[in-house]
Design a protein around this motif. Structure first.
Motif, PDB file in Angstrom:
ATOM      1  N   ASP A 195      55.094  15.525  38.573  1.00 45.84           N
ATOM      2  CA  ASP A 195      54.382  16.539  37.804  1.00 45.84           C
ATOM      3  C   ASP A 195      55.348  17.556  37.187  1.00 45.84           C
ATOM      4  OD1 ASP A 195      51.664  17.926  37.238  1.00 45.84           O
ATOM      5  OD2 ASP A 195      52.902  19.499  38.114  1.00 45.84           O
TER       6      ASP A 195
ATOM      7  N   GLY B 224      48.778  17.220  31.200  1.00 39.63           N
ATOM      8  CA  GLY B 224      49.342  17.679  32.466  1.00 39.63           C
ATOM      9  C   GLY B 224      48.276  18.218  33.401  1.00 39.63           C
TER      10      GLY B 224
ATOM     11  N   ALA C 156      47.545  16.879  37.113  1.00 39.98           N
ATOM     12  CA  ALA C 156      47.528  17.750  38.299  1.00 39.98           C
ATOM     13  C   ALA C 156      46.211  17.604  39.062  1.00 39.98           C
ATOM     14  CB  ALA C 156      47.737  19.199  37.866  1.00 39.98           C
TER      15      ALA C 156
END
Length: 644
Positions: A188, A225, A229
């Motif tokens: 990440d 993103g 997550a």
């Protein structure tokens, strides 16, 4: 295995040195030297893995210091995004950084973590390191010479080249970290780092258009993103660990709780690979100097999305029914549709960089479609598409940049007869274009293999997209190639000085040779590398294309180059008798003007037709975005509804 931390940390160290030495001869020396070391280290790492027979390795279990640094880096990235958003009054975009960072930090600081390997090395990650190392380093070396010409022609833009080189190195380090990480937290972080680097590279010129496009790239990638997550956090609180390897194995085993995180990660990969409806961020990246465009399009940013999808691809097949899952169907449909529509839009472009940008989106669509189907045949095609695309596209981007510096234009119409005007750059361009679509170059073989796999899988919708997309792809490449090799009256050509610098030529020569060698070594590459990689991924993949066909293609490609060279050498001293063209009037003797039947002087020129008002980006992009958004929303609801 100290090579792994070296590959990740050394580019960051070079970036740090550049922050202090700035521009000038010392800065250039550090840049070229750093790129050279990275390239050699990547090759050395690949050779070492080959000597170990590409045995899979799980490394670095106990890493408390690195874990803390990764978390600190994630928070610093969030602060940087917040500051940039406040300065440019894009407040809502900062939420896309704050929310995922807060989620990941909460998991990292409060959760109980199983001991996992943080680094995973296998054939695929070794291949990605090689692509990033060689192509990325050549682009950086090229950039040293290119930026001289760029700032000489663009006096209005502040010269911040040291900052530009610094970002390129940080990007390289982030990509190594991304492809080698086995920890989802690390994955990440490096994902976010590539997003922020691309944002800053696109906004390098500080022009209004560049700032707008950079924030578009930022929010689209941060949106992906955010999905990543959420997937990581959901998986962690369901299963209790943060291993990327186990994450994929749970999906392959068909565990119901893995459906949602795998779908979210696949969705994030679509944003990174610039698939519809997120393609505009990659098209907007064209405002940046050419080296950053080449880096984003060929070797790094967009390949990160494809890499993730290849990793996930075995999970796209249902383990019990051996059919495509709903997530796999969604990915293959979006990829196939993007491939077809982007190649249609490319027909309407006369700007060479715009053609390359749309071509990248299109080819990424084909790779995504192949990964979405998730069979050994389609992954074989996907991996070769990725390899050939990286080399061809980097060569073309860099060559167009060098041509623009000499010709003061990147309009394809101004490249009429380029083979006579700038023969060296035209030859590089010809090789790059041939690599993208001509038989028997690798891209075409890969497309053919993908087509055959779709027929075998009876995936009719994706098959139709590939058929039409391949036809339109041939159309726009043929138009461009025709302009390059068009015959012109040499005596009437206005001389053009080739201002390409040595560092630029070095990168172009290496990539052109690599392109040809890849084609010649195609059978060997398939046998000793890609087929075993498929065996690792699918247990027993078998031979995708018979070796006899591959060897025949090598013979063909030998003739493709040998026949023009032999005939050219043979005809060099032959007497010729040039005839003037018939022009519907009296030719004035230059093939550029004639006198018509009314006695009026007319000019003659040859031009392509672009259908810009019918199939251009302005016509097709918005409807395509609406349609693909609806598909993603609908299929997302079906997938999540079935899983919950």
């Amino acid at each position: 295995m100290y090579a792994v931390p070296f590959l990740i940390c050394f580019p960051l160290l070079v970036a740090l040195i550049l922050a202090f030495v700035g521009k000038g001869k010392v800065g250039n020396a550090v840049t070229i030297g750093g790129a050279g070391v990275i390239m050699l280290a990547s090759v050395g790492f690949f050779v070492y893995c080959a000597m170990e027979d590409f045995e899979s390795m799980e490394l670095f279990y106990e890493t408390p210091l690195a874990d803390h640094l990764i978390l600190l880096g994630e928070i610093l990235l969030m602060i940087l995004v917040i500051v940039k958003c406040i300065i440019h009054k894009k407040y809502w975009i900062s939420l896309l950084s704050i929310i995922p960072t807060a989620m990941i930090a909460y998991v990292e600081l409060t959760g109980e973590h199983e001991e996992i390997a943080h680094i995973y090395v296998d054939r695929l990650s070794a291949l990605m390191c090689l692509i990033v190392g060689i192509i990325g380093s050549l682009i950086i070396i090229y950039a040293v010479g290119y930026m001289d010409g760029y700032h000489a022609h663009h006096k209005e833009i502040e010269d911040r080249r040291y900052y530009f080189f610094l970002l390129l190195f940080v990007f390289m380090g982030a990509m190594y970290g991304f492809v080698l990480s086995s920890s989802l937290i690390w994955l990440d972080f490096f994902w976010e780092l590539t997003s922020v680097c691309s944002f800053m590279l696109i906004g390098y010129t500080k022009l209004e258009e560049a700032i707008t496009n950079s924030f578009r790239a930022l929010w689209m990638n941060l949106f992906g993103g955010l999905a990543l997550a959420i997937g990581i956090v959901y998986y962690y609180y369901t299963v209790g660990n943060l291993s990327f390897r186990e994450f994929i194995e749970e999906g392959i085993d068909g565990n119901p709780f893995s459906v949602i995180p795998i779908t979210l990660m696949a969705f994030a990969a679509l944003t990174k690979a610039a698939q519809l409806p997120f393609s505009p961020w990659l098209l907007g990246a064209m405002v940046a100097p050419t080296p950053s465009s080449a880096l984003l399009h060929s070797a790094t940013m967009v390949k990160a999305g494809v890499y993730v999808l290849i990793r996930l691809s075995p999970a796209f097949q249902d383990a019990t029914t051996e059919t495509l899952t709903m997530t796999g169907t969604m990915i293959s449909v979006i990829g196939g549709f993007t491939f077809c529509v982007a190649s249609i839009m490319a027909i309407a472009q006369a700007d060479a960089k715009r053609v390359l940008a749309l071509s990248t989106v299109s080819n990424l669509g084909l790779m995504v479609a192949c990964a979405g189907v998730g069979t050994p045949e389609t992954i074989w095609a996907c991996i070769f598409l990725m390899i050939f695309h990286a080399v061809s596209k980097a060569l073309l981007f860099l060559d167009v940049g060098a041509t623009e510096n000499s010709l003061f234009s990147r309009d394809i119409e101004n490249m009429h007869g380029l083979i006579n005007i700038l023969p060296r750059l035209a030859t590089f361009m010809f090789i790059g274009i041939a690599g993208m679509f001509l038989a028997p170059f690798g891209m075409l073989i890969s497309k053919w293999s993908a087509l055959r796999a779709m027929v075998d899988e009876k995936n009719m919708m994706t098959l139709i997209f590939i058929v039409f997309g391949s036809a339109t792809t041939s159309f726009y490449w043929s138009k461009w190639m025709g302009k390059i090799i068009a015959h012109v009256n040499v005596e009437t050509i206005k001389p053009v000085r080739d201002v390409t610098k040595k560092s630029e030529l070095f990168a172009l020569w290496i990539q052109a040779v690599m392109m040809i060698l890849l084609c010649i070594m195609f059978p060997l590459l398939s046998k000793v590398y890609v087929d075993p990689l498929l065996d690792d991924m699918f247990s027993s993949a078998g031979e995708v294309l018979p070796m006899s066909i591959l060897y025949m293609l090598v013979v063909i490609i030998t003739f493709v180059f040998a026949i023009p060279l032999i005939t050219s050498a043979y005809s060099e001293h032959m007497a010729s008798n040039t005839k003037m063209s018939y022009m519907g009037g009296i030719n004035t003797g230059t093939n550029h003007n004639f006198v018509d039947s009314f006695g009026e002087s007319k000019k003659l020129f040859l031009a392509n037709y672009y259908f810009a008002t019918r199939i251009g980006v302005r016509k097709l992009m918005l409807p395509s975005q609406v349609l693909t958004s609806a598909i993603l929303l609908l299929m997302g609801c079906i997938i999540f509804g079935g899983a919950l």
